[in-house]
Enzyme design. Structure first.
Site, mmCIF file in Angstrom:
data_model
loop_
_atom_site.group_PDB
_atom_site.id
_atom_site.type_symbol
_atom_site.label_atom_id
_atom_site.label_comp_id
_atom_site.label_asym_id
_atom_site.label_seq_id
_atom_site.Cartn_x
_atom_site.Cartn_y
_atom_site.Cartn_z
ATOM 1 N N HIS A 1 -2.085 6.948 3.081
ATOM 2 C CA HIS A 1 -0.642 6.952 3.330
ATOM 3 C C HIS A 1 -0.025 8.169 2.642
ATOM 4 O O HIS A 1 -0.215 8.387 1.434
ATOM 5 C CB HIS A 1 0.017 5.696 2.744
ATOM 6 C CG HIS A 1 -0.261 4.435 3.504
ATOM 7 N ND1 HIS A 1 -0.942 4.392 4.702
ATOM 8 C CD2 HIS A 1 0.085 3.139 3.232
ATOM 9 C CE1 HIS A 1 -1.014 3.144 5.123
ATOM 10 N NE2 HIS A 1 -0.400 2.362 4.259
ATOM 11 N N CYS B 1 0.799 -1.232 0.000
ATOM 12 C CA CYS B 1 0.000 0.000 0.000
ATOM 13 C C CYS B 1 0.835 1.287 0.000
ATOM 14 O O CYS B 1 0.373 2.322 -0.482
ATOM 15 C CB CYS B 1 -0.978 -0.011 1.165
ATOM 16 S SG CYS B 1 -0.259 -0.525 2.718
HETATM 17 N N1 LIG Z 1 -4.754 -4.829 6.114
HETATM 18 C C1 LIG Z 1 -4.317 -4.094 5.099
HETATM 19 O O1 LIG Z 1 -4.576 -2.898 4.992
HETATM 20 C C2 LIG Z 1 -3.505 -4.716 4.028
HETATM 21 C C3 LIG Z 1 -3.033 -3.894 3.023
HETATM 22 C C4 LIG Z 1 -2.352 -4.466 1.974
HETATM 23 C C5 LIG Z 1 -2.161 -5.824 1.940
HETATM 24 N N2 LIG Z 1 -2.601 -6.621 2.921
HETATM 25 C C6 LIG Z 1 -2.429 -8.065 2.770
HETATM 26 O O2 LIG Z 1 -3.706 -8.653 2.480
HETATM 27 C C7 LIG Z 1 -3.823 -9.921 3.087
HETATM 28 C C8 LIG Z 1 -5.017 -9.957 4.015
HETATM 29 O O3 LIG Z 1 -4.858 -9.011 5.074
HETATM 30 P P1 LIG Z 1 -6.029 -8.745 6.127
HETATM 31 O O4 LIG Z 1 -5.609 -7.612 6.972
HETATM 32 O O5 LIG Z 1 -7.350 -8.689 5.422
HETATM 33 O O6 LIG Z 1 -5.980 -10.107 7.000
HETATM 34 P P2 LIG Z 1 -7.131 -10.756 7.888
HETATM 35 O O7 LIG Z 1 -8.150 -9.754 8.291
HETATM 36 O O8 LIG Z 1 -6.445 -11.542 8.966
HETATM 37 O O9 LIG Z 1 -7.866 -11.802 6.879
HETATM 38 C C9 LIG Z 1 -7.224 -12.960 6.438
HETATM 39 C C10 LIG Z 1 -8.148 -13.785 5.568
HETATM 40 O O10 LIG Z 1 -7.484 -15.008 5.255
HETATM 41 C C11 LIG Z 1 -8.327 -16.097 5.639
HETATM 42 N N3 LIG Z 1 -7.533 -17.239 6.094
HETATM 43 C C12 LIG Z 1 -6.691 -17.295 7.152
HETATM 44 N N4 LIG Z 1 -6.161 -18.549 7.249
HETATM 45 C C13 LIG Z 1 -6.690 -19.264 6.234
HETATM 46 C C14 LIG Z 1 -6.550 -20.612 5.804
HETATM 47 N N5 LIG Z 1 -5.745 -21.475 6.435
HETATM 48 N N6 LIG Z 1 -7.233 -21.017 4.712
HETATM 49 C C15 LIG Z 1 -8.054 -20.174 4.058
HETATM 50 N N7 LIG Z 1 -8.238 -18.888 4.424
HETATM 51 C C16 LIG Z 1 -7.562 -18.435 5.497
HETATM 52 C C17 LIG Z 1 -9.177 -15.562 6.777
HETATM 53 O O11 LIG Z 1 -10.330 -16.362 6.926
HETATM 54 P P3 LIG Z 1 -11.067 -16.511 8.373
HETATM 55 O O12 LIG Z 1 -11.870 -15.276 8.574
HETATM 56 O O13 LIG Z 1 -11.915 -17.703 8.173
HETATM 57 O O14 LIG Z 1 -9.995 -16.687 9.408
HETATM 58 C C18 LIG Z 1 -9.478 -14.159 6.244
HETATM 59 O O15 LIG Z 1 -10.499 -14.215 5.281
HETATM 60 C C19 LIG Z 1 -2.486 -10.178 3.815
HETATM 61 O O16 LIG Z 1 -1.663 -10.935 2.963
HETATM 62 C C20 LIG Z 1 -1.948 -8.776 4.036
HETATM 63 O O17 LIG Z 1 -0.548 -8.776 4.107
HETATM 64 C C21 LIG Z 1 -3.288 -6.087 3.973
#
Ligand SMILES: NC(=O)c1ccc[n+]([C@@H]2O[C@H](COP(=O)([O-])OP(=O)(O)OC[C@H]3O[C@@H](n4cnc5c(N)ncnc54)[C@H](OP(=O)(O)O)[C@@H]3O)[C@@H](O)[C@H]2O)c1
Length: 349
Positions: free
Chosen positions: A241, A149
């Site tokens: 950001h 991001c």
């Molecule tokens: N947060 C941000 O602003 C941001 C920005 C850029 C990039 N990212 C990237 O985007 C990705 C997601 O981030 P997030 O903040 O949305 O994370 P998050 O809220 O923890 O969500 C993670 C997702 O992955 C699923 N998941 C976890 N373990 C799994 C498994 N074993 N099998 C299948 N699905 C699984 C979760 O499902 P459940 O709900 O069932 O656990 C949930 O849908 C990451 O790679 C992060 O680095 C995040």
């Protein structure tokens, strides 16, 4: 377009997954029909599988979709991925192997040699990596990624200046707390404070910037030979950001040259009128105290980058400030724009 395209989200219950759900509401080409998550959520209706963290209610059009396991089966061909990084590598590969187009926001595959790390306005030609990826991996599917991001803000700020020959960059971020997901940074740590460390972020910004601004060379991208130094800080801002940038340019352009480059910058998504493309991807703000995250991040649906305060730098040549919406242009909106570009390239046929 004649036929709407069904899409799904891997990791649809997470924070970024919810941003995808929100961004895809009312999309003019894509219909969100499928949601995948972990076995903790599979089998539940979407409304019961997660806590909705964004404004308003869970959109009715998805609330009753039953969440599925992230295993290839009956998912639509086009999948956006917001998978947890600890599992994204294998799961995204499995879907590409099964013939899916995986447009990922996760970091896992970004730096792989045959995977496009795409900012549609900056490096649309990097999509040409995909046929080589399919040959080398023996899959009919594909993986295409969008940057981190803060990298997207930096590369949109630098993109218009690339013709002047970028040789050195120093970028300092002021990153919003929404970039840390949910629950994110503890309030006792971030209220009225600055945290001068975000794990892995500086390395990502440096490497991803060189790849995005690099040249497509048949089967790989030759990274931009510029030296890039990033300082990453978390600040008590909700969305948006900010990146302050100093840059050295080999052709020694004038201020007027640089202003013209910012003001005239447009690219393939604008020429093709893609549904999520901002009319002007990089917008120069004249006011000396802009852009600001609270006032400007949401403009143009969060899809444009805003720059300002262009002036001489006594260390490198020029310095300026750039701002972008981290969860829209830095996450869900970025991936959706990638998929729109891929559609117009015939990559979703
Ligand atoms: N947060 C941000 O602003 C941001 C920005 C850029 C990039 N990212 C990237 O985007 C990705 C997601 O981030 P997030 O903040 O949305 O994370 P998050 O809220 O923890 O969500 C993670 C997702 O992955 C699923 N998941 C976890 N373990 C799994 C498994 N074993 N099998 C299948 N699905 C699984 C979760 O499902 P459940 O709900 O069932 O656990 C949930 O849908 C990451 O790679 C992060 O680095 C995040």
């Amino acid at each position: 377009m004649e036929h709407r395209i069904e899409v799904g989200i891997l990791g649809g219950t997470g924070m970024v997954g919810q941003h995808f759900v929100k961004f895809l509401q009312g999309h003019s080409w894509f219909d969100l029909k499928w949601l995948g998550a972990s076995d903790r959520s599979a089998g539940k209706k979407y409304r019961n599988a997660m806590k909705w963290h964004l404004g308003g209610e869970t959109p009715e059009s998805v609330a009753d979709i039953v969440v599925e396991d992230c295993k290839p089966g009956n998912a639509p061909r086009l999948l956006f991925s917001a998978m947890d990084a600890s599992v994204a590598t294998e799961i995204e590969r499995a879907f590409a192997q099964a013939g899916h187009v995986v447009v990922s926001n996760s970091k896992n595959h970004r730096m792989e040699r045959d995977v496009p790390l795409l900012v549609p306005e900056i490096n649309p030609d990097h999509l040409k990596l995909v046929p080589g990826q399919q040959r080398a991996r023996g899959w009919k599917g594909q993986i295409v990624t969008n940057p981190n991001c803060s990298t997207v803000v930096l590369t949109m700020g630098l993109g218009p200046l690339k013709p002047f020959g970028i040789t050195k960059v120093i970028a300092t971020t002021l990153q919003a707390i929404s970039g840390a997901g949910y629950p994110g940074v503890p309030s006792m740590d971030i209220n009225a404070n600055v945290i001068p460390f975000i794990g892995g972020e500086e390395e990502k910004m440096q490497q991803e910037t060189q790849k995005i601004l690099g040249e497509f060379r048949g089967d790989h991208v030759e990274p931009l030979a510029a030296r890039v130094s990033a300082h990453c800080n978390r600040v008590p801002v909700v969305d948006g950001h900010t990146v302050t940038i100093s840059v050295e340019l080999s052709s020694k352009p004038s201020l007027a040259d640089l202003r013209h480059a910012f003001d005239s910058f447009t690219s393939v998504p604008q020429a093709r009128n893609l549904p999520s493309a901002p009319a002007r991807p990089v917008q120069y703000m004249e006011q000396q105290d802009r852009p600001q995250p609270r006032k400007d991040a949401e403009r143009d649906r969060g899809m444009a980058a805003f720059v300002g305060r262009l002036r001489e730098c006594p260390v490198l040549d020029w310095k300026f400030v750039a701002l972008g919406h981290n969860t829209v242009r830095g996450a869900a909106g970025a991936a959706v724009l990638n998929a729109e570009l891929m559609y117009t390239e015939g990559m979703l046929d």
